[in-house]
Design an enzyme around this catalytic site. Structure first.
Site, PDB file in Angstrom:
ATOM      1  N   LYS A  72     -11.359  13.262  -3.932  1.00  0.00           N
ATOM      2  CA  LYS A  72     -10.026  12.830  -4.381  1.00  0.00           C
ATOM      3  C   LYS A  72     -10.119  11.619  -5.313  1.00  0.00           C
ATOM      4  CE  LYS A  72      -7.455  10.109  -1.522  1.00  0.00           C
ATOM      5  NZ  LYS A  72      -6.992   8.868  -2.185  1.00  0.00           N
ATOM      6  N   ASN A  73     -10.861  10.603  -4.891  1.00  0.00           N
ATOM      7  CA  ASN A  73     -10.850   9.354  -5.656  1.00  0.00           C
ATOM      8  C   ASN A  73     -11.679   9.429  -6.931  1.00  0.00           C
ATOM      9  OD1 ASN A  73      -9.100   8.345  -3.820  1.00  0.00           O
ATOM     10  ND2 ASN A  73     -10.602   7.114  -2.701  1.00  0.00           N
ATOM     11  N   ARG A 113      -2.494  14.286   1.950  1.00  0.00           N
ATOM     12  CA  ARG A 113      -2.741  13.608   0.672  1.00  0.00           C
ATOM     13  C   ARG A 113      -4.228  13.620   0.339  1.00  0.00           C
ATOM     14  NH1 ARG A 113      -0.650   7.798   0.105  1.00  0.00           N
ATOM     15  NH2 ARG A 113      -1.805   8.207  -1.806  1.00  0.00           N
ATOM     16  N   ARG A 148      -1.577  -5.034  -1.654  1.00  0.00           N
ATOM     17  CA  ARG A 148      -2.342  -4.295  -2.677  1.00  0.00           C
ATOM     18  C   ARG A 148      -1.880  -4.601  -4.106  1.00  0.00           C
ATOM     19  NH1 ARG A 148      -3.494   1.800  -1.144  1.00  0.00           N
ATOM     20  NH2 ARG A 148      -5.298   1.459  -2.485  1.00  0.00           N
ATOM     21  N   PRO A 149      -2.152  -5.776  -4.581  1.00  0.00           N
ATOM     22  CA  PRO A 149      -1.700  -6.166  -5.917  1.00  0.00           C
ATOM     23  C   PRO A 149      -2.437  -5.429  -7.037  1.00  0.00           C
ATOM     24  CG  PRO A 149      -3.105  -7.875  -4.975  1.00  0.00           C
ATOM     25  CD  PRO A 149      -2.941  -6.826  -3.915  1.00  0.00           C
ATOM     26  N   ASP A 206     -12.826   3.148   3.516  1.00  0.00           N
ATOM     27  CA  ASP A 206     -12.137   4.416   3.791  1.00  0.00           C
ATOM     28  C   ASP A 206     -12.720   5.152   4.994  1.00  0.00           C
ATOM     29  OD1 ASP A 206     -10.445   3.944   1.698  1.00  0.00           O
ATOM     30  OD2 ASP A 206     -11.489   5.245   0.274  1.00  0.00           O
ATOM     31  N   CYS A 253       1.756  -1.380   0.571  1.00  0.00           N
ATOM     32  CA  CYS A 253       1.531  -0.123   1.273  1.00  0.00           C
ATOM     33  C   CYS A 253       1.381  -0.438   2.742  1.00  0.00           C
ATOM     34  CB  CYS A 253       0.332   0.620   0.713  1.00  0.00           C
ATOM     35  SG  CYS A 253      -1.205  -0.074   1.226  1.00  0.00           S
TER      36      CYS A 253
HETATM   37  N1  EPU Z   1      -7.198  -6.185  -5.559  1.00  0.00           N
HETATM   38  C1  EPU Z   1      -6.490  -7.267  -6.043  1.00  0.00           C
HETATM   39  N2  EPU Z   1      -5.919  -7.187  -7.285  1.00  0.00           N
HETATM   40  C2  EPU Z   1      -6.026  -6.060  -8.049  1.00  0.00           C
HETATM   41  C3  EPU Z   1      -6.747  -4.950  -7.551  1.00  0.00           C
HETATM   42  C4  EPU Z   1      -7.326  -5.042  -6.300  1.00  0.00           C
HETATM   43  O1  EPU Z   1      -6.372  -8.304  -5.364  1.00  0.00           O
HETATM   44  O2  EPU Z   1      -5.493  -6.036  -9.158  1.00  0.00           O
HETATM   45  C5  EPU Z   1      -7.813  -6.258  -4.224  1.00  0.00           C
HETATM   46  C6  EPU Z   1      -7.154  -5.274  -3.243  1.00  0.00           C
HETATM   47  O3  EPU Z   1      -5.974  -5.816  -2.677  1.00  0.00           O
HETATM   48  C7  EPU Z   1      -8.256  -5.068  -2.234  1.00  0.00           C
HETATM   49  C8  EPU Z   1      -9.524  -5.123  -3.100  1.00  0.00           C
HETATM   50  O4  EPU Z   1      -9.146  -5.797  -4.306  1.00  0.00           O
HETATM   51  O5  EPU Z   1      -8.295  -6.097  -1.298  1.00  0.00           O
HETATM   52  C9  EPU Z   1     -10.100  -3.771  -3.463  1.00  0.00           C
HETATM   53  O6  EPU Z   1      -9.125  -2.919  -4.010  1.00  0.00           O
HETATM   54  P1  EPU Z   1      -9.471  -1.811  -5.107  1.00  0.00           P
HETATM   55  O7  EPU Z   1      -8.729  -2.142  -6.338  1.00  0.00           O
HETATM   56  O8  EPU Z   1     -10.952  -1.665  -5.186  1.00  0.00           O
HETATM   57  O9  EPU Z   1      -8.840  -0.505  -4.469  1.00  0.00           O
HETATM   58  P2  EPU Z   1      -8.037   0.630  -5.199  1.00  0.00           P
HETATM   59  O10 EPU Z   1      -8.647   0.912  -6.515  1.00  0.00           O
HETATM   60  O11 EPU Z   1      -6.586   0.359  -5.136  1.00  0.00           O
HETATM   61  C10 EPU Z   1      -9.544   2.575  -4.326  1.00  0.00           C
HETATM   62  C11 EPU Z   1      -9.337   3.828  -3.536  1.00  0.00           C
HETATM   63  C12 EPU Z   1      -9.014   3.478  -2.102  1.00  0.00           C
HETATM   64  C13 EPU Z   1     -10.165   2.655  -1.520  1.00  0.00           C
HETATM   65  C14 EPU Z   1     -10.431   1.429  -2.392  1.00  0.00           C
HETATM   66  C15 EPU Z   1     -11.641   0.625  -1.960  1.00  0.00           C
HETATM   67  C16 EPU Z   1      -8.512   5.387  -5.161  1.00  0.00           C
HETATM   68  C17 EPU Z   1      -7.379   6.198  -5.679  1.00  0.00           C
HETATM   69  N3  EPU Z   1      -8.258   4.595  -4.120  1.00  0.00           N
HETATM   70  O12 EPU Z   1      -8.327   1.857  -4.243  1.00  0.00           O
HETATM   71  O13 EPU Z   1      -8.921   4.718  -1.398  1.00  0.00           O
HETATM   72  O14 EPU Z   1      -9.848   2.244  -0.216  1.00  0.00           O
HETATM   73  O15 EPU Z   1     -10.636   1.829  -3.762  1.00  0.00           O
HETATM   74  O16 EPU Z   1     -12.772   1.401  -1.979  1.00  0.00           O
HETATM   75  O17 EPU Z   1      -9.619   5.482  -5.646  1.00  0.00           O
HETATM   76  C18 EPU Z   1      -8.067   6.227   0.199  1.00  0.00           C
HETATM   77  O18 EPU Z   1      -8.649   7.130  -0.407  1.00  0.00           O
HETATM   78  O19 EPU Z   1      -7.556   6.394   1.348  1.00  0.00           O
HETATM   79  C19 EPU Z   1      -7.972   4.910  -0.410  1.00  0.00           C
HETATM   80  C20 EPU Z   1      -7.092   4.010  -0.026  1.00  0.00           C
END
Ligand code: EPU
Length: 416
Positions: free
Chosen positions: A22-23, A395, A121-122, A303, A116
């Site tokens: 998915k990701n 999902r 999740r900023p 995850d 969420c």
């Molecule tokens: N963060 C910030 N600011 C930002 C972006 C991220 O503070 O602008 C923080 C987040 O709050 C968190 C950390 O950085 O504490 C990591 O977040 P990341 O951006 O890496 O996560 P994401 O890209 O939103 C993806 C996956 C998630 C998975 C995370 C971590 C997708 C679509 N989603 O999310 O998958 O948990 O990386 O590996 O790829 C899931 O599949 O159930 C899922 C939530």
């Protein structure tokens, strides 16, 4: 709303085919928007999230056809670089249209994702990164607007190696003028595959799979085809279930994506055998309690944290499980305690005291991975478990009941 019903404590045995990730597929689908042409993606999991992304691409003006895990995206008629609130609120990954659309159109409007189930999740890293590339970013009526006549390469230093921000900045920078350097970039396999896809489309990217990615902007990309990598989180979920419940062979996996989990599973007492594309887990009947701390790749994936907590619920002894990626991601804990587990949460840490057995209960899923942990607990528990709000699991897991049933679980869906 559908429910999943489980009659627990059945031995499992057999082979499971793991679906595409998915990701990995979600950012690949949006990357297709950068070029003008037809992209074909194979091994696309048929999930609620992939179908939501198809709807979003169609709103943006793409033509999509999806059958037998094969997705065609025709981007010739793309003309509406906007992602509406209704879709972004159901799937945060919709935010992945930000980079591709500003790259192609110099303008994008995307609803700001809210919080969420497990915290705020900023998206500040995505926005600061775009500003560094020269975009003007504003927030109005709940929507982010980003504009730039021509993005310009820049050096971007992420405070934390965010997966989504790395993906968005990569996709924005491939058509920027000059060189972009992303420091402290994410190294997750899904980002590696996104880079590989962009390179197939004609992008110039170095440092793939490292924390320093260098993008040399090119004037345009062309469409390309790709097969999605196996879903390491789905595979990990089945491995964790197999640890207690029976010998499972997983086909269509990349074992090196699961190294951290595999070494933890060995510590709990399981035996694992791998080939190039499969992993077989031999369960243990004396489950050791093993501490675990999540981390970015190649560390233990956040995850899989909820599923690990479910496994530790009946381990011999106590374990400490810390999530350093998402500090509040513990909504599964109160539900696991309904099975008779003994788990306490303080800040970003779960303290699990292993109990002799779990007993089936009515429980509610709160997010994709929390649902997976409830399925694992239901399979381990004695008696009947009823999981409500299963749309969360739909999902992210393709045919999960069918796959568990095919290896001997008593699990079925009740439509209400
Ligand atoms: N963060 C910030 N600011 C930002 C972006 C991220 O503070 O602008 C923080 C987040 O709050 C968190 C950390 O950085 O504490 C990591 O977040 P990341 O951006 O890496 O996560 P994401 O890209 O939103 C993806 C996956 C998630 C998975 C995370 C971590 C997708 C679509 N989603 O999310 O998958 O948990 O990386 O590996 O790829 C899931 O599949 O159930 C899922 C939530």
């Amino acid at each position: 709303m559908d429910k999943i019903i489980i009659e627990g404590q059945q031995r499992l045995s057999g082979t499971v085919d793991i679906s595409g990730a998915k990701n990995a597929v979600l950012p690949i689908m949006t990357a297709a928007l950068i070029a003008d042409g037809e992209t074909e993606i194979s091994k696309v999991p048929n999930l609620k999230d992939t179908r939501t992304m198809i709807r979003l691409l169609e709103i943006i003006g793409a033509k999509c056809s999806f059958s037998d895990n094969n997705l065609k995206i025709d981007t010739k008629s793309v003309n509406n670089p906007e992602a509406p609130y209704d879709l972004v609120k159901t799937m945060r990954a919709s935010f992945y249209v930000l980079g591709p659309l500003i790259a192609r159109f110099g303008y994008v409007k995307v609803s700001l994702p809210g919080g969420c189930a497990w915290g705020p999740r900023p998206v500040d890293y995505h926005l600061k990164g775009l500003e560094k590339l020269g975009a003007k970013v504003t927030l109005k009526n709940g929507y982010i607007r980003a504009e730039a006549d021509q993005l310009k390469g820049a050096e971007i230093n992420f405070e934390y190696p965010s997966v989504g921000a790395t993906g968005n900045i990569l996709m924005a920078s491939v058509l920027a003028k000059g060189t972009t350097i992303i420091n402290n970039a994410a190294k997750e396999p899904e980002i590696v595959q996104l880079c590989q896809f962009l390179i197939k489309m004609g992008a110039s990217i170095e440092g793939v799979g490292t924390t320093k990615i260098i993008v040399e902007g090119v004037s345009s990309l062309h469409s390309a085809n790709i097969e999605v990598i196996p879903d390491r989180i789905e595979a990990g979920t089945f491995l964790i279930a197999g640890a207690l419940l029976g010998e499972l062979k997983l086909n269509n996996v990349i074992p090196s994506h699961l190294d951290s989990l595999a070494s933890k599973l060995r510590e709990v007492g399981c035996n694992l055998k791998t080939t190039n594309s499969s992993i077989t887990i031999h369960p243990t009947d004396k489950l050791n309690a093993v501490d675990m701390t999540t981390d970015v790749f190649p560390g233990f994936a956040t995850d899989l944290q909820a599923q690990w907590v479910a496994l530790m619920a009946t381990a011999n002894g106590s374990s400490i499980i810390k999530d350093t990626v998402y500090h509040d991601r513990f909504s599964h804990v109160p539900e696991l305690n309904r099975f008779g587990a003994n788990i306490k949460v303080e800040k970003n840490t779960a303290f699990v005291r292993g109990v002799k057995s779990l007993v089936g209960a009515p429980v509610m899923s709160t997010d994709i991975r929390a649902s997976a942990s409830l399925i694992i607990a239901g399979l381990i528990a004695k008696g009947r478990t009823e999981i409500s709000r299963v749309y969360h699991i739909d999902r992210g897991y393709e045919k999960i009941e069918e796959k568990f049933r095919s290896v001997g679980a008593k699990i079925y869906r009740e439509s209400q």
